[in-house]
Write an enzyme that holds these catalytic residues in place. Structure first.
Site, PDB file in Angstrom:
ATOM      1  N   CYS A   1     -35.946  22.126  11.457  1.00 52.21           N
ATOM      2  CA  CYS A   1     -35.316  20.848  11.081  1.00 52.21           C
ATOM      3  C   CYS A   1     -34.532  21.011   9.769  1.00 52.21           C
ATOM      4  O   CYS A   1     -33.419  20.498   9.626  1.00 52.21           O
ATOM      5  CB  CYS A   1     -36.374  19.762  10.922  1.00 52.21           C
TER       6      CYS A   1
ATOM      7  N   CYS B   1     -45.390   3.434  34.099  1.00 52.47           N
ATOM      8  CA  CYS B   1     -44.704   2.150  34.230  1.00 52.47           C
ATOM      9  C   CYS B   1     -43.827   2.134  35.479  1.00 52.47           C
ATOM     10  O   CYS B   1     -43.752   1.133  36.205  1.00 52.47           O
ATOM     11  CB  CYS B   1     -43.846   1.864  32.999  1.00 52.47           C
TER      12      CYS B   1
ATOM     13  N   CYS C   1     -41.493   5.600  30.647  1.00 50.24           N
ATOM     14  CA  CYS C   1     -42.907   5.825  30.965  1.00 50.24           C
ATOM     15  C   CYS C   1     -43.118   6.002  32.469  1.00 50.24           C
ATOM     16  O   CYS C   1     -42.801   5.118  33.263  1.00 50.24           O
ATOM     17  CB  CYS C   1     -43.730   4.645  30.439  1.00 50.24           C
TER      18      CYS C   1
END
Length: 445
Positions: free
Chosen positions: A58, A197, A194
């Site tokens: 990073c 979901c 998800c």
């Protein structure tokens, strides 16, 4: 000077650890407080780096990421999320390693992973490619969205229910629709990315349609995109997806603990409905409209033929009606219609149901869709009626076809006034002008 230099060095180290980017950079620092406003509600294309301050890769990317943001300024938005500090935000988008770069394009709820090289030139090229794709989508009429119908990117065909029956809930309408309602609400908090979901979506849609019909729209199924409406998710402590909560007026929301199939959801919704619903109305059959509406609106209509008011009086009739009301309340989850009439008032109805042979009071259950009926053979009591209805509930008991194969003609009658009956007044005849003596002793030839 030593301590001063050490202090300056320490402050610099702390700043470096807290974040790679400052207000002077073209990189927008994103966090749970501004992510919804800046990214999800934006029409712009966003390029977002999810990083951790301790991550060496990073740190190596920081210079190129700043160059990318400057090169794309005014064209593409470039942001960064400290996913170590804001773990929930990283978790929402499945960030498992650092740095992760995601492109938020036409569908902000389903960002794409950037898979290219980590140089500023390669990232800019990738952003411009995504920008062309965004413009192409807009030209073809596609647009971003967060509603429940887009959770799996398609329509509701084949699910057994309509997604239109799932109410899309937002920060703007939640309090009005859910908290301000006298009805019961089952609310799913979901995230578009998800997998669980997406698996729940067709079950939730099918359950919503069935529950809407079976409760006469008194129990509602809603859905909140928790990645967009983060205020709602935070208010109700949503930590994972999908989370289902039950809302009842004047009570604290409770977690849905049942299974996730449509049958599980429907069963729980009907339990909630029966717990909170008043008993069904018990209507006197005054005209054809009462019988037709009740039998059309409900799976079964329960009809009682009570003895004439002269045979029971008001006290006796009210006793029968009280028994019926107790049974209607006991079986209110079944969503049956309940009616009564007086013996002799609707002779065509009695004839079509074969009532009369067992005496009064009598009871029949009619399925108007199949034009079938069943008769109460036991006593007209709580025990007798319970056994009759219990057998109907499990498919036991004999049935017959309604006489004539259709609902019979119904007479229009006056409603019972709640009083005892009165015998009809007989007329008095004046026989003073009739000479009966003239007829005695005479033979008729």
């Amino acid at each position: 000077m030593g301590p001063l230099l050490l202090g300056v060095f320490g402050c610099s180290l702390i700043l470096a650890v807290q974040g790679f980017y400052s207000a002077g950079d073209d990189v927008v620092e994103l966090n749970p407080s501004n992510f919804n406003r800046e990214v999800l509600q934006s029409d712009s294309l966003w390029l977002i780096e999810f990083y951790a301050p301790w991550c060496g890769h990073c740190k190596s990317l920081t210079v190129d990421w700043k160059k990318t943001a400057t090169a794309l300024k005014g064209v593409v938005k470039v942001g960064a999320v400290d996913a170590d500090q804001h773990k929930s935000l990283g978790g929402q988008y499945g960030v498992n390693g650092f740095p992760t770069i995601k492109i938020f394009g036409s569908n902000k709820n389903k960002p794409d992973d950037y898979q290219g090289a980590r140089s500023s030139q390669a990232i800019v090229d990738g952003a411009l490619t995504a920008l062309r794709s965004l413009v192409k989508d807009r030209m073809s009429g596609k647009s971003s969205g967060s509603d429940y119908n887009r959770q799996s990117g398609g329509g509701g065909g084949g699910s057994g229910g309509s997604k239109q029956d799932v109410v899309e809930l937002t920060d703007d309408n939640f309090d009005r629709l859910v908290l301000g309602s006298d009805d019961v609400w089952l609310v799913e908090f979901f995230a578009p990315w998800c997998g669980h979901c997406k698996n729940l979506e067709p079950e939730w849609a099918a359950a919503a349609s069935a529950v809407k019909e079976q409760t006469k729209d008194r129990v509602h199924l809603g859905a909140v995109d928790a990645t967009v409406h983060q205020g709602l998710a935070s208010r109700y402590g949503i930590r994972g997806f999908p989370t289902i909560k039950i809302f009842k007026k004047g009570e604290e929301p409770e977690d849905f603990q049942g299974g996730r199939t449509r049958s599980d959801i429907i069963a729980r919704a009907l339990d909630l409905f029966s717990d909170n619903a008043p008993p069904p109305e018990l209507n006197e059959i005054l005209n054809e409209g009462v019988l037709k509406k009740t039998c059309d609106d409900f799976q079964l209509c329960i009809v009682a033929v009570l003895p004439h008011i002269l045979d029971t009086g008001a006290v006796g009739r009210n006793g029968y009606l009280e028994v019926m009301m107790k049974m209607a309340d006991k079986y209110k989850k079944k969503m049956w219609g309940w009616m009564w009439t007086e013996a002799g008032a609707q002779m065509d109805l009695e004839s079509s149901l074969g009532i009369g042979g067992f005496g009064y009071p009598a009871m029949a259950a009619i399925n108007a869709r199949k034009m079938k009926f069943a008769l109460l053979k036991g006593s007209f009591s709580e025990t007798g009626i319970h056994e009759f209805l219990r057998d109907l509930s499990v498919g036991r008991g004999s049935t017959a076809t309604v006489g004539g194969g259709a609902l019979p003609k119904i007479n229009s009658v006056e409603a019972w006034d709640g009083k005892d009956g009165e015998l009809p007044v007989e007329e008095d005849y004046d026989l003073s002008d009739v000479d009966l003596d003239d007829d005695f002793g005479k033979d008729e030839l």
